[in-house]
Write an enzyme that holds these catalytic residues in place. Structure first.
Site, mmCIF file in Angstrom:
data_model
loop_
_atom_site.group_PDB
_atom_site.id
_atom_site.type_symbol
_atom_site.label_atom_id
_atom_site.label_comp_id
_atom_site.label_asym_id
_atom_site.label_seq_id
_atom_site.Cartn_x
_atom_site.Cartn_y
_atom_site.Cartn_z
ATOM 1 N N ASN A 1 64.756 -19.711 32.676
ATOM 2 C CA ASN A 1 64.681 -20.355 31.362
ATOM 3 C C ASN A 1 65.245 -21.774 31.421
ATOM 4 O O ASN A 1 64.684 -22.701 30.832
ATOM 5 C CB ASN A 1 65.440 -19.526 30.326
ATOM 6 C CG ASN A 1 64.739 -18.221 30.001
ATOM 7 O OD1 ASN A 1 63.524 -18.112 30.116
ATOM 8 N ND2 ASN A 1 65.506 -17.217 29.611
ATOM 9 N N HIS B 1 67.775 -11.912 32.542
ATOM 10 C CA HIS B 1 68.202 -11.076 31.413
ATOM 11 C C HIS B 1 69.256 -10.073 31.884
ATOM 12 O O HIS B 1 69.076 -8.857 31.799
ATOM 13 C CB HIS B 1 67.015 -10.361 30.761
ATOM 14 C CG HIS B 1 66.095 -11.301 30.064
ATOM 15 N ND1 HIS B 1 64.923 -10.900 29.469
ATOM 16 C CD2 HIS B 1 66.162 -12.644 29.854
ATOM 17 C CE1 HIS B 1 64.315 -11.947 28.938
ATOM 18 N NE2 HIS B 1 65.054 -13.010 29.158
ATOM 19 N N TYR C 1 59.863 -13.610 35.926
ATOM 20 C CA TYR C 1 60.729 -14.785 35.944
ATOM 21 C C TYR C 1 60.880 -15.351 37.348
ATOM 22 O O TYR C 1 61.024 -16.565 37.525
ATOM 23 C CB TYR C 1 62.092 -14.440 35.348
ATOM 24 C CG TYR C 1 62.045 -14.231 33.856
ATOM 25 C CD1 TYR C 1 62.010 -15.309 32.981
ATOM 26 C CD2 TYR C 1 62.018 -12.954 33.304
ATOM 27 C CE1 TYR C 1 61.946 -15.125 31.613
ATOM 28 C CE2 TYR C 1 61.957 -12.757 31.939
ATOM 29 C CZ TYR C 1 61.921 -13.849 31.089
ATOM 30 O OH TYR C 1 61.853 -13.662 29.738
ATOM 31 N N ARG D 1 59.328 -5.936 32.419
ATOM 32 C CA ARG D 1 58.470 -5.500 31.319
ATOM 33 C C ARG D 1 57.029 -5.995 31.471
ATOM 34 O O ARG D 1 56.121 -5.526 30.802
ATOM 35 C CB ARG D 1 59.040 -5.964 29.982
ATOM 36 C CG ARG D 1 58.934 -7.445 29.697
ATOM 37 C CD ARG D 1 59.544 -7.792 28.337
ATOM 38 N NE ARG D 1 59.222 -9.138 27.905
ATOM 39 C CZ ARG D 1 59.915 -10.230 28.206
ATOM 40 N NH1 ARG D 1 61.003 -10.118 28.966
ATOM 41 N NH2 ARG D 1 59.554 -11.408 27.765
ATOM 42 N N GLU E 1 63.762 -3.732 30.967
ATOM 43 C CA GLU E 1 63.824 -4.013 29.536
ATOM 44 C C GLU E 1 62.514 -3.666 28.840
ATOM 45 O O GLU E 1 61.465 -3.517 29.470
ATOM 46 C CB GLU E 1 64.151 -5.488 29.319
ATOM 47 C CG GLU E 1 63.080 -6.440 29.822
ATOM 48 C CD GLU E 1 63.554 -7.877 29.880
ATOM 49 O OE1 GLU E 1 64.758 -8.116 29.707
ATOM 50 O OE2 GLU E 1 62.705 -8.759 30.108
#
Length: 735
Positions: A194, A243, A252, A306, A389
């Site tokens: 991120n 995360h 990611y 996910r 997640e």
């Protein structure tokens, strides 16, 4: 790395100061830490960005014509709801994707290059975007997706003959700054992938504005995640987490590899170039974690988080440009990247160029075992890591994905888009109740509950083990599980299976796409299996697609039949998309409320696709399978794997070993004089582990192994020693 921030703009300097600066730049090679005042560097970066985005051959003319037909006189597309605030699958962002297609056509398409009409359409659509100001409830869209797209569009248009009106460009750049966030903000939004994603559009904006402060800050922040650590990002073992302590080599991890390889090319041969040590780390992540997690053109589903609930998520053809960039950036390892490209593009077989490899990633509770003929992996979670997640309404049934989930792949497509029709209480490798509905915990950063999850590896072979004791959501099921991975065989053991759940308990051997015939043998009766549901009291083996599954006369349930499902049941962003797939499911049944049940099966992925079955080597011996100790010996390879789930004793016909704590061992006879001992602590809590060895006919000896404990970054990793058989002395291998 530090880049000095200077607010004074290069183009605001007095004339003579500019002349002096240019002379200094010619006389000195500016290091990365130096202030960069040369305006030309912005143009160099933007030209590199332009080349990257125009380097791929695409038929943009056809798409351009289609989207022009769908745009109205205000600059809106008639099939997009601009009032949508959807959390996922947010349609308004497609508005920018279509403008991006137009811009590429305007710059290079034979039909549209320098077209005044297309330029006006681009201006109209950008004006509509700015004035309408679509907003999603997902922060990612406003802080990453939209400003990144806008930055590329504006940079590409800068290189066009006429460009955009200055006032329109100024407003759009301002929107990027106002809504794009900061890469150093608190929480997960300012870490790892991120952080990099936000920093990227700061770099774009710094170039567009010729703003040294913005550009320098963006570069520093973009490169910051590229360092090994134990927080989010690339780990010391080269796995990737996002995360929280959640495995995310795909998803990611893909973003990290994609954006950093782009930035490395953009900044090459400039003072902002990626430092060599960081480029080396990026290469090691791609080579040691990312590439091994791909078989053929497909990801192993265990590394996607996910994202596995998205259609076509396993397909990695989108990763080819990253590998092409890495070939340029890391020429010393070019053959590795080129071989991966050949496998993903399917110009070479799925196993082309692969060497025997066994990796356990202790930071992420993940094991990967690679051979020329197949790849096998195991996904676990412990109190040190997080479950998969289910955020943003995705992966709604993945509760058991970290309870020992396994994948066995040869071509790589064995699980392609199977997930809507999966029985999610029967994930391959897991021992779980046949519960319905599947529990749905909180969306983000839910740690595992196991205190024992880990593996030992000597680089080629290994053993992994997992203690399941799940009490949440009425699951109330416990099991001791272990996997012993050799060349042609994977031995899977389970013991101490207990449950008070009202549901039947099963261990799922596999649940994959049904591709061809299934053959079985029960009580010596070998035959082809008709489609349907079958139950066998004493099944010996199953063969499908060149993979053999061998049992010790177990109670096994097999389904080889059509299954129906719907993407929306696992991903709320899909609007009810039914799916039909032919599926093979193999389960060992333990019944209701078992107490002390167990299982043993051997996977042999090197069976011929047709013809007679080849039984597992008679050199494999399951030495022990109890709740305390699980052990398998491969006499052909001179390997012995032992799992001590708690303090205990293992005895065979040659020696006995007593461990004073839980641990995993891999013993190999390297020659007549020495035994190599690889040891790991899956609890990450034992500073020392003592082994008392009694070698029959030789003597007794106690050894003390010193191991790192959590939060040491190497806790849970493998440590190797050499024991001399005659003297029973111990040394490190390098000694």
């Amino acid at each position: 790395m530090h880049i000095k921030q200077i607010k004074t703009q290069p183009h605001h300097l007095p004339f003579f100061s500019n002349i002096l600066l240019r002379i200094l730049l010619l006389l000195t090679a500016a290091p990365l830490t130096a202030s960069v005042r040369q305006p030309d560097v912005y143009h160099i970066l933007m030209e590199n960005i332009r080349k990257e985005h125009l380097s791929h051959e695409e038929n943009t003319a056809e798409e351009t014509a289609r989207w022009l037909e769908r745009m109205d006189g205000k600059g809106a597309f008639d099939d997009i709801d601009y009032t949508s605030r959807a959390q996922t699958s947010w349609r308004p962002v497609q508005h920018l994707d279509r403008i991006y297609t137009w811009v590429k056509a305007y710059l290079r398409s034979q039909n549209y290059k320098d077209s005044p009409e297309l330029r006006q359409a681009i201006i109209l659509a950008l004006n509509y975007w700015y004035e309408t100001h679509p907003v999603s409830t997902n922060w990612y869209m406003q802080q990453i997706a939209c400003p990144q797209r806008m930055g590329v569009i504006l940079i590409l248009m800068r290189s066009s003959t006429e460009g955009l009106p200055a006032e329109l460009e100024r407003k759009l750049i301002g929107r990027m700054a106002d809504e794009g966030g900061r890469p150093d903000q608190k929480g997960s939004q300012g870490t790892a992938a991120n952080k990099l994603s936000i920093a990227t559009h700061w770099i774009y904006r710094g170039c567009l504005m010729q703003d040294e402060e913005t550009l320098s800050f963006g570069v520093r922040q973009a490169y910051q995640p590229l360092q090994p650590g134990s927080g989010e990002g690339i780990q010391y073992d080269y796995s990737y987490q996002q995360h929280g302590k959640q495995l995310y080599i795909g998803g990611y991890g893909t973003e990290i590899a994609d954006l950093l390889s782009k930035l490395a090319l953009y900044t090459r041969h400039t003072p902002y170039a990626l430092p060599e040590e960081k480029l080396n780390l990026l290469g090691r992540f791609v080579r040691n974690a990312y590439i091994p997690a791909i078989r053929g053109r497909y990801f192993l589903y265990n590394v996607l988080g996910r994202g596995l609930s998205r259609e076509n998520a396993l397909d990695q053809t989108r990763f080819i440009p990253v590998l092409q960039r890495m070939t340029l950036l890391d020429p010393g390892h070019a053959p590795v990247y080129q071989e991966s490209i050949s496998r993903i593009s399917q110009t070479k077989p799925a196993g082309h160029g692969l060497e025997p490899l066994h990796i356990h990633f202790p930071h992420s509770d993940y094991t990967l075992h690679q051979r020329l003929a197949y790849t096998f992996d195991v996904r676990m979670a412990s109190i040190h890591t997080c479950r998969n997640e289910n955020g943003n309404g995705e992966n709604l049934k993945g509760f058991f994905l970290t309870d020992g989930a396994t994948a066995i792949v040869k071509e790589g497509n064995e699980y392609e888009n199977i997930f809507p029709v999966w029985d999610w209480s029967s994930i391959p490798g897991t021992t779980t109740p046949a519960i319905d509905p599947i529990p749905v915990p909180g969306q983000w950063e839910k740690p595992g509950t196991s205190t024992y999850a880990g593996g030992v590896s000597d680089g080629k072979y290994g053993v992994s083990a997992y203690t399941m004791d799940e009490k949440q959501f009425g699951i109330n099921t416990a099991a001791r599980k272990a996997w012993f991975m050799f060349d042609d065989e994977i031995v899977c053991l389970g013991a101490g299976i207990c449950s008070t759940s009202p549901y039947k308990i099963n261990t799922t051997v596999n649940q994959c796409l049904l591709q061809g015939e299934v053959f079985i043998s029960a009580d010596g009766d070998a035959r082809r299996l008709d489609r349907g549901k079958h139950r066998f009291d004493r099944l010996l083996w199953v063969k499908h697609q060149g993979i053999g599954y061998f049992f010790d006369a177990a109670d096994v349930h097999i389904e080889n039949m059509e299954k129906r499902g719907d993407w929306k049941t696992i991903n709320s962003s899909y609007a009810g998309k039914p799916v039909t797939k032919d599926v093979l499911t193999i389960r060992i049944e333990h019944g209701e409320k078992p107490s002390g049940a167990g299982y043993a099966y051997i996977i042999v992925p090197t069976q011929p696709a047709s013809g007679q079955i080849k039984y597992p080597s008679d050199k494999i011996e399951i030495r022990q399978n109890t709740p305390d100790v699980q052990a398998v010996e491969h006499t052909g390879l001179h390997l012995l794997g032992i799992v001590f789930h708690r303090p205990g004793t293992f005895t065979c016909n040659r020696f006995s070993l007593e461990a004073d704590a839980g641990c995993i061992l891999l013993l190999s006879e390297t020659n007549r004089e020495d035994i190599k001992v690889s040891i790991a602590d899956p609890t990450r809590s034992q500073a020392t582990i003592k082994l008392k060895a009694h070698i029959f006919g030789t003597g007794r000896k106690e050894y003390t192994f010193t191991l790192p404990v959590y939060p040491d970054p190497y806790a849970g990793s493998t440590h190797t020693y050499i024991i001399n058989k005659e003297s029973l002395t111990i040394r490190k291998p390098q000694e």
